[in-house]
Design an enzyme around this catalytic site. Structure first.
Site, PDB file in Angstrom:
ATOM      1  N   THR A 167      60.098  21.354 -25.413  1.00 40.87           N
ATOM      2  CA  THR A 167      59.753  20.230 -24.553  1.00 40.87           C
ATOM      3  C   THR A 167      58.341  19.724 -24.796  1.00 40.87           C
ATOM      4  O   THR A 167      58.113  18.515 -24.854  1.00 40.87           O
ATOM      5  CB  THR A 167      59.910  20.618 -23.071  1.00 40.87           C
ATOM      6  OG1 THR A 167      61.249  21.077 -22.843  1.00 40.87           O
ATOM      7  CG2 THR A 167      59.633  19.435 -22.160  1.00 40.87           C
TER       8      THR A 167
ATOM      9  N   ASP B 241      57.815  32.148 -30.270  1.00 42.77           N
ATOM     10  CA  ASP B 241      57.161  32.087 -28.968  1.00 42.77           C
ATOM     11  C   ASP B 241      57.219  33.433 -28.251  1.00 42.77           C
ATOM     12  O   ASP B 241      56.265  33.819 -27.559  1.00 42.77           O
ATOM     13  CB  ASP B 241      57.792  31.002 -28.102  1.00 42.77           C
ATOM     14  CG  ASP B 241      59.299  31.159 -27.943  1.00 42.77           C
ATOM     15  OD1 ASP B 241      59.953  31.823 -28.787  1.00 42.77           O
ATOM     16  OD2 ASP B 241      59.850  30.605 -26.964  1.00 42.77           O
TER      17      ASP B 241
ATOM     18  N   THR C 169      72.625  18.305   0.217  1.00 39.72           N
ATOM     19  CA  THR C 169      73.026  18.710  -1.138  1.00 39.72           C
ATOM     20  C   THR C 169      71.801  18.940  -2.022  1.00 39.72           C
ATOM     21  O   THR C 169      71.749  19.916  -2.784  1.00 39.72           O
ATOM     22  CB  THR C 169      73.938  17.638  -1.762  1.00 39.72           C
ATOM     23  OG1 THR C 169      75.128  17.526  -0.977  1.00 39.72           O
ATOM     24  CG2 THR C 169      74.311  18.009  -3.191  1.00 39.72           C
TER      25      THR C 169
END
Length: 256
Positions: free
Chosen positions: A10, A109, A185
């Site tokens: 990302t 990583d 919700t």
């Protein structure tokens, strides 16, 4: 100075180390197909705007989980800094004993995070939790044996899977849920994501302690963009946002 780069799915994070001091930290979105010129101009601009000359960079190391852009990254470092970078990969000296069936499968990583944790907390049994695109849980003994760990979907992936895999559930903001029993919700999803993550990490830590260390609790180190949401849950012994960058720097020092 050492330029350390952590390329995630990302975001790309970077750090400039002056000795042991992290003098500068920065980030940008990971862009598929990024060119060496685009990334080189970005790096030089970041350094310049923060009062550093690119000539101050004497060593570069990179941890990347996006192989498709590694060639561009390598060209960036040679073209814009005149340096060949160390890429964390199988075959470099890590100082860890990799107890993995195939060490080449271990993400760069995960290795970097383990190295960073060992550098900060030597001679301790460690659980390293990196909460990014995926949530990784890794185990390192006080004798520097990397035992492996677990990989879970990250919070953003989990939220996206609920929204894309159902007809009516919406995308929601990832937050620290105040209610265990959501009254809407959106609140219900936020509760499920948040407390489900808390529960899974606690269970992993408990099982690792019982099965790998005879009931003795290892020190738990957290990093990654979502780790801060769980800082007051009593799970982590320490949260270190720059942990992977510290590990990248450590890898470079081990391979001089």
């Amino acid at each position: 100075m050492i330029l350390a780069i952590d390329v995630g799915n990302t975001t790309i994070q970077g750090g400039l180390f002056d000795g042991e001091t992290l003098a500068l930290q920065f980030r940008r979105m990971t862009t598929p197909g990024i060119s060496s010129d685009e990334f080189g101009i970005f790096l030089r601009a970041v350094l310049r705007e923060n009062g550093f000359d690119s000539a101050c960079v004497t060593e570069i190391a990179c941890c990347s989980v996006v192989p498709s852009i590694n060639h561009s990254l390598a060209n960036t470092f040679t073209k814009y800094f005149g340096r060949d970078a160390l890429f964390i990969q199988a075959g470099i000296r890590t100082g860890l004993k990799l107890k993995y069936a195939n060490p080449r499968e271990i993400g760069a990583d995960r290795i970097a995070a383990a190295l960073g944790a060992v550098a900060r907390y030597p001679e301790q049994n460690l659980i390293i939790i990196d909460m990014g695109t995926a949530t990784t849980i890794d185990v390192v003994t006080k004798d520097r044996e990397y035992l492996g760990g677990a990989i879970l979907p990250g919070l953003k992936i989990s939220v996206g899977a609920l929204a894309s895999g159902t007809a009516k559930l919406p995308q929601v903001e990832i937050v620290r849920a105040e209610k265990i029993c959501g009254a809407s919700t959106i609140e219900a999803i936020q509760s499920g994501i948040y407390y489900g993550t808390v529960g899974s990490i606690r269970e992993f830590c408990a099982q690792i302690s019982a099965r790998m260390f005879g009931g003795t609790q290892p020190f738990v180190v957290a990093t990654g963009g979502f780790a801060r949401l769980f800082s007051d849950c009593g799970i982590f012994g320490a949260g270190i946002p720059e942990l992977v960058l510290l590990g990248v720097k450590t890898a470079l020092e081990n391979n001089r």
